[in-house]
Enzyme design. Structure first.
Site, PDB file in Angstrom:
ATOM      1  N   HIS A 159     -20.292  36.877   2.739  1.00 30.62           N
ATOM      2  CA  HIS A 159     -19.900  38.147   2.514  1.00 30.62           C
ATOM      3  C   HIS A 159     -20.334  38.927   1.171  1.00 30.62           C
ATOM      4  CE1 HIS A 159     -17.462  38.488   6.242  1.00 30.62           C
ATOM      5  NE2 HIS A 159     -17.173  37.402   5.992  1.00 30.62           N
ATOM      6  N   ASP A 166     -17.545  40.070   9.503  1.00 28.64           N
ATOM      7  CA  ASP A 166     -16.758  39.750  10.508  1.00 28.64           C
ATOM      8  C   ASP A 166     -16.536  40.856  11.750  1.00 28.64           C
ATOM      9  OD1 ASP A 166     -16.602  37.489   9.073  1.00 28.64           O
ATOM     10  OD2 ASP A 166     -14.544  37.687   8.194  1.00 28.64           O
ATOM     11  N   GLU A 209     -16.743  29.860  13.808  1.00 26.25           N
ATOM     12  CA  GLU A 209     -16.483  31.393  13.555  1.00 26.25           C
ATOM     13  C   GLU A 209     -16.845  32.410  14.564  1.00 26.25           C
ATOM     14  OE1 GLU A 209     -16.364  32.612   9.369  1.00 26.25           O
ATOM     15  OE2 GLU A 209     -14.910  31.039   8.843  1.00 26.25           O
ATOM     16  N   HIS A 212     -18.210  35.776  12.730  1.00 27.71           N
ATOM     17  CA  HIS A 212     -18.773  35.826  11.762  1.00 27.71           C
ATOM     18  C   HIS A 212     -20.319  36.143  12.092  1.00 27.71           C
ATOM     19  CE1 HIS A 212     -19.739  35.317   7.084  1.00 27.71           C
ATOM     20  NE2 HIS A 212     -20.852  35.046   7.773  1.00 27.71           N
TER      21      HIS A 212
HETATM   22 ZN    ZN Z   1     -17.164  35.882   7.627  1.00 29.26          ZN
END
Ligand code: ZN
Length: 243
Positions: A159, A166, A209, A212
């Site tokens: 990030h 996200d 994730e 992401h």
């Molecule tokens: Zn993330």
């Protein structure tokens, strides 16, 4: 007789000493090789990262950041707002926008839940997570360990590059699983990869994730998607090909 047995004793002692020395050298070598192997892998990626930051148009989108490869040089970028107070590197904005537009045409409503973060922002998310675990009764050390399963150590979060997002559902017209399913099948066409797939946890160092996504450009994303590999694998194959 006595002198002879003393000499024998001395010889035995010397042999024992030589044997122990050899043993320690052997153990030392094994440890060293193991250390070197890991170091070579990481150094390779580190070198690549430095080059990638400084080099061509394509390279900025291939910078490798993970817990073994922290950000060495804060990338320069212009930020663009993507709504709800979130920003991304303006270079990925057109692709992100095209992806969201096409998703909406199919009745899927994604939002950017988290975009660019400064290292300070990452630090406060990280500290916050540690506090939560401490409040649950964990020691400082345990809380830190537990937190790092969920939040990247500051300096190691994608990030902070501005090219990772996200993505979640808007919570009104779509639910999370619809958005994740659509992204998993389509994001590569816009240059994005699911950065932390379920089966690559031991390579990426991060649990799955599904939200992401990381920009790498359409060509690379499609290759990663078709071959079912992760970014670490792509970069190491690429380095092998070039070397
Ligand atoms: Zn993330």
């Amino acid at each position: 007789m006595k002198r002879k047995s003393r000499r024998n004793q001395k010889r035995k002692n010397r042999l024992r000493l030589i044997f122990m020395l050899l043993f320690f050298i052997y153990i030392g070598l094994i440890g060293h090789t193991e250390f070197n192997r890991r170091n070579v892998v990481n150094t390779y990626h580190r070198l690549f990262q430095v080059e990638a930051v400084n080099r061509t148009e394509e390279a900025w989108s291939l910078v490798l950041v993970n817990k073994w490869n922290p950000i060495l040089k804060q990338p320069k970028m212009e930020l663009t707002e993507v709504g709800k107070g979130q920003f991304v590197d303006e270079r990925i904005y057109p692709y992100l926008q095209a992806m969201f537009d096409d998703a909406r045409k199919k009745g899927i409503y994604p939002i950017v839940a988290s975009g660019y973060r400064t290292q300070e922002a990452q630090q406060s998310i990280y500290n916050e997570k540690i506090s939560v675990f401490k409040a649950q009764g964990l020691s400082s050390k345990e809380a830190k360990k537990e937190a790092e399963l969920w939040v990247a150590i500051p300096g190691t979060s994608e990030h902070e590059l501005g090219i990772a997002v996200d993505i979640n559902a808007d919570g009104i017209y779509s639910k999370g699983s619809d958005v994740y399913d659509w992204l998993a099948k389509n994001a590569h066409r816009y240059g994005f990869i699911q950065r932390y797939p379920a089966k690559k946890t031991d390579i990426t160092g991060v649990s799955q994730e599904p939200w992401h996504y990381r920009y790498v450009g359409e060509k690379v994303a499609t290759e990663i998607y078709n071959q079912n590999i992760c970014l670490e694998e792509y970069i190491s194959y690429m380095n092998k090909d070039n070397g």
